[in-house]
Design a protein around this motif. Structure first.
Motif, mmCIF file in Angstrom:
data_model
loop_
_atom_site.group_PDB
_atom_site.id
_atom_site.type_symbol
_atom_site.label_atom_id
_atom_site.label_comp_id
_atom_site.label_asym_id
_atom_site.label_seq_id
_atom_site.Cartn_x
_atom_site.Cartn_y
_atom_site.Cartn_z
ATOM 1 N N ARG A 117 0.842 -1.210 0.000
ATOM 2 C CA ARG A 117 0.000 0.000 0.000
ATOM 3 C C ARG A 117 0.867 1.246 0.000
ATOM 4 N NH1 ARG A 117 -1.469 4.469 0.412
ATOM 5 N NH2 ARG A 117 -3.294 5.311 1.512
ATOM 6 N N PHE A 118 1.958 1.219 0.784
ATOM 7 C CA PHE A 118 2.811 2.412 0.904
ATOM 8 C C PHE A 118 4.098 2.308 0.083
ATOM 9 C CE2 PHE A 118 0.338 2.614 4.927
ATOM 10 C CZ PHE A 118 -0.244 3.847 4.719
ATOM 11 N N GLU A 119 4.224 1.236 -0.706
ATOM 12 C CA GLU A 119 5.393 1.038 -1.569
ATOM 13 C C GLU A 119 6.704 1.181 -0.792
ATOM 14 O OE1 GLU A 119 4.316 2.452 -5.908
ATOM 15 O OE2 GLU A 119 3.781 4.054 -4.502
ATOM 16 N N SER A 120 6.814 0.384 0.262
ATOM 17 C CA SER A 120 7.981 0.490 1.139
ATOM 18 C C SER A 120 8.482 -0.884 1.558
ATOM 19 C CB SER A 120 7.626 1.311 2.390
ATOM 20 O OG SER A 120 8.636 1.204 3.372
ATOM 21 N N ARG A 121 9.698 -1.230 1.152
ATOM 22 C CA ARG A 121 10.324 -2.479 1.604
ATOM 23 C C ARG A 121 10.618 -2.405 3.102
ATOM 24 N NH1 ARG A 121 15.485 -3.592 -1.597
ATOM 25 N NH2 ARG A 121 15.344 -5.582 -0.522
ATOM 26 N N PHE A 122 10.974 -1.204 3.573
ATOM 27 C CA PHE A 122 11.296 -1.055 4.998
ATOM 28 C C PHE A 122 10.112 -1.450 5.866
ATOM 29 C CE2 PHE A 122 11.000 1.488 8.883
ATOM 30 C CZ PHE A 122 12.191 1.155 9.511
ATOM 31 N N ILE A 123 8.909 -1.005 5.500
ATOM 32 C CA ILE A 123 7.713 -1.332 6.287
ATOM 33 C C ILE A 123 7.536 -2.840 6.376
ATOM 34 C CG2 ILE A 123 5.181 -1.313 6.226
ATOM 35 C CD1 ILE A 123 5.323 1.590 5.309
ATOM 36 N N GLN A 124 7.798 -3.555 5.289
ATOM 37 C CA GLN A 124 7.573 -5.000 5.314
ATOM 38 C C GLN A 124 8.579 -5.716 6.203
ATOM 39 O OE1 GLN A 124 6.861 -6.818 1.528
ATOM 40 N NE2 GLN A 124 6.590 -8.860 2.400
ATOM 41 N N TYR A 125 9.877 -5.445 6.025
ATOM 42 C CA TYR A 125 10.823 -6.219 6.843
ATOM 43 C C TYR A 125 10.887 -5.732 8.287
ATOM 44 C CZ TYR A 125 14.666 -2.806 5.838
ATOM 45 O OH TYR A 125 15.455 -1.692 5.734
ATOM 46 N N PHE A 126 10.638 -4.440 8.527
ATOM 47 C CA PHE A 126 10.611 -3.957 9.910
ATOM 48 C C PHE A 126 9.404 -4.534 10.647
ATOM 49 C CE2 PHE A 126 9.684 -1.037 13.370
ATOM 50 C CZ PHE A 126 10.944 -0.766 13.895
ATOM 51 N N SER A 127 8.239 -4.538 9.981
ATOM 52 C CA SER A 127 7.035 -5.119 10.591
ATOM 53 C C SER A 127 7.220 -6.612 10.827
ATOM 54 C CB SER A 127 5.821 -4.880 9.696
ATOM 55 O OG SER A 127 5.573 -3.506 9.519
ATOM 56 N N GLY A 128 7.844 -7.290 9.849
ATOM 57 C CA GLY A 128 8.119 -8.713 10.014
ATOM 58 C C GLY A 128 8.997 -8.993 11.210
ATOM 59 N N LEU A 129 9.994 -8.148 11.431
ATOM 60 C CA LEU A 129 10.882 -8.317 12.581
ATOM 61 C C LEU A 129 10.152 -8.059 13.899
ATOM 62 C CD1 LEU A 129 14.193 -6.676 11.267
ATOM 63 C CD2 LEU A 129 13.810 -9.101 11.808
ATOM 64 N N VAL A 130 9.272 -7.041 13.912
ATOM 65 C CA VAL A 130 8.483 -6.771 15.118
ATOM 66 C C VAL A 130 7.645 -7.995 15.486
ATOM 67 C CG1 VAL A 130 6.579 -5.408 16.080
ATOM 68 C CG2 VAL A 130 8.405 -4.268 14.817
ATOM 69 N N ILE A 131 7.035 -8.616 14.475
ATOM 70 C CA ILE A 131 6.212 -9.800 14.718
ATOM 71 C C ILE A 131 7.074 -10.965 15.194
ATOM 72 C CG2 ILE A 131 4.744 -11.542 13.603
ATOM 73 C CD1 ILE A 131 3.856 -9.225 11.682
ATOM 74 N N PHE A 132 8.164 -11.220 14.484
ATOM 75 C CA PHE A 132 8.991 -12.385 14.795
ATOM 76 C C PHE A 132 9.661 -12.267 16.157
ATOM 77 C CE2 PHE A 132 12.763 -15.129 14.432
ATOM 78 C CZ PHE A 132 12.149 -16.315 14.037
#
Length: 529
Positions: A117-132
């Motif tokens: 939605r926001f065209e951001s790789r950072f959002i995906q891997y940072f969010s993934g790390l928060v979850i993991f």
């Protein structure tokens, strides 16, 4: 001897059924979309029951049920939020847009939806790390809840129960993907519903009916321990004194933390992307609402009423009967108040609750590391992604088990609230703006994500005394247990501070930066009214 035979038969049938459903999920999993979002063709009953079973676990039944033994009926406000926010708002308001936008963007995980939605790789891997990194404590407290009941019921060593239970869950999650998880969830949720219905009826039967039981609980107000009375506890059928430490803990941590945090739970949001249309979500609302009412409402009512049972039987309140560990109130009550045949059925109820939630947690952690971190960092899709996901699930299980050995007593409810609150602060502003505000920008989303995460962690480490004191970091750096000692700040949950700040950061930075391109927004919102 006969009871043990019946129990073994029951458990064997249950494990065979779970094994079959996990196998069915494996047989129907042909690609990444099947493994991660169930092929987007899940039946509304399966989706609703899977959502509810994922949401409600041993942390709700054992942990929060035991916490209701301490706080009383005031915890029922959480049931209200669970249904109104966690089901109605989540399904009707957020769910439909999430399903459609996820389809438009071919997203398979919650972080991937936000990132595209926001065209951001950072959002995906940072969010993934928060979850993991953040979810293992939540998974661990669910494991603890199940293992404590197995320990109490079968006289099995807690550590052995923890290990065996984890291995069974890991097996079908690694193999079956989300389809296997959701099929087993629906089966387990049905068992949970029946078990909790029996528990409610039998509890009121034991205590002489609804009116007599609640009046007896009201009459116990004089037995509130002095330390709890000093914190604002006014009895088990009354809310705590407004503004007191006990009130802030109940309202900000338990009710708001979990009641609001449910909107941004990754393993729940992904359920919206598994159905083929918004009509399925409408059909799922009633099923989910009734299920949540039966699960949380019964657990909280029974937890509070256990005080009456223990007082009439032993002359003590529930927390004393459980040797000071609120996580043991429900297991001890079930094992002393209920006939042996029901104890075994309820054990299956708790096993179902724990397995359904844990399977979804482990699946979410695996996809976070495989899809959201690995694929995003290396810049390729497919390939070794499912293998990395499965390895991530195994790592998640190992970490949860290790934490289960070291976490302190009475940790189930607080541990759950910590993760729910963290998800709310980190993801909810960005998620809400992604769905409802076209002016939200990549920079604004990142600002909200980072602000919510950092403020939550800072508050947990330096301000909120429940976590800051045991961690000891504030003491080591500042020379005192918490940064702010004046009331009510040491008992104010991080969500009260972090969530508003994250929303402000998202909105302010979005307004101060260049709007997203209309062509991309048209793609995101295609078909969304």
């Amino acid at each position: 001897m006969i009871d043990i035979v019946y129990l073994n038969i029951l458990v064997l049938v249950y494990i065979l059924a779970v094994g079959y459903l996990g196998y069915k999920g494996w047989r129907e999993t042909c690609n990444s979309e099947d493994y991660m979002v169930g092929g987007r063709k899940i039946h509304p009953y399966v989706m609703a029951m899977s959502y509810g079973a994922t949401f409600i676990s041993t942390s709700a039944i054992v942990g929060f049920g035991g916490t209701a033994g301490l706080f009383g009926m005031g915890l029922l406000w959480l049931t209200f939020l669970n249904i109104f926010v966690g089901i109605f708002i989540a399904f009707v308001v957020f769910g439909k847009r999430t399903r459609k936008m996820g389809y438009n963007l071919s997203a398979m995980t919650f972080p991937e939806l936000l990132a595209r939605r926001f065209e951001s790789r950072f959002i995906q891997y940072f969010s993934g790390l928060v979850i993991f990194v953040g979810m293992p404590m939540y998974a661990s407290v669910v494991l603890i809840g199940a293992a404590r009941f197995i320990e109490t019921t079968l006289a099995i060593d807690f550590n052995l129960a923890l290990m065996l239970f984890s291995l069974i869950i890991a097996a079908y999650v690694v193999i079956g993907g989300l389809k296997g998880v959701m099929y087993t969830d629906a089966f387990q949720a049905t068992i949970m519903f029946v078990g909790m219905a029996f528990l409610l009826v039998m509890t009121y039967s034991h205590l002489g009916g609804i009116t007599q039981a609640h009046q007896a609980l009201t009459n116990l107000a004089a037995l509130v321990p002095a330390n709890l009375a000093a914190m604002g506890h006014l009895g088990w059928t009354a809310m705590p004194a407004a503004g007191s430490a006990w009130w802030w803990t109940l309202v900000s941590t338990l009710v708001l933390g979990v009641g609001i945090g449910v909107l941004a739970m990754p393993q729940l949001v992904v359920r919206f992307m598994t159905v083929k249309s918004g009509r399925e979500l409408n059909r799922a609302v009633l099923i989910g609402g009734v299920f949540i009412l039966m699960m949380t409402g019964v657990a909280f009512v029974v937890g509070a009423l256990s005080n009456v049972y223990f007082f009439e039987r032993d002359g003590v309140i529930a927390i004393a009967a459980a040797a000071g560990n609120s996580d043991s109130i429900i297991p001890v009550y079930i094992n002393t108040a209920m006939p042996s045949w029901f104890v075994y059925i309820f054990m299956l109820t708790l096993l179902a609750a724990a397995m359904s939630t844990l399977s979804s947690q482990f699946h979410a952690q695996g996809t976070a590391i495989g899809r959201d971190v690995y694929e995003t960092v290396v810049g390729t899709r497919g390939g070794r992604s499912i293998l990395i996901t499965r390895i991530g699930i195994i790592i998640a299980v190992v970490v949860a088990v290790i934490l289960g050995y070291f976490l302190p007593p009475s940790i189930i409810a607080p541990g759950t609230a910590i993760f729910f609150g963290l998800c709310a602060a980190a993801f909810l502003p960005m998620y809400t703006c992604a769905l409802f505000w076209k002016r939200a920008t990549r920079a604004g989303a990142i600002a909200g994500l980072v602000t919510g995460t950092v403020v939550s962690l800072f508050w947990l480490v330096f301000v909120h005394q429940k976590e800051a004191v045991p961690l000891g970091i504030a003491k080591m750096i500042l020379g005192r247990d918490v940064l702010i000692t004046s009331m009510p700040w040491p008992v104010v949950d991080p969500i009260v501070v972090a969530l508003p700040l994250a929303f402000v950061a998202t909105v302010v930075v979005s307004l101060a930066t260049k709007p997203p391109e209309s062509e991309h927004l048209d793609r995101c919102f295609e078909g969304i009214k």
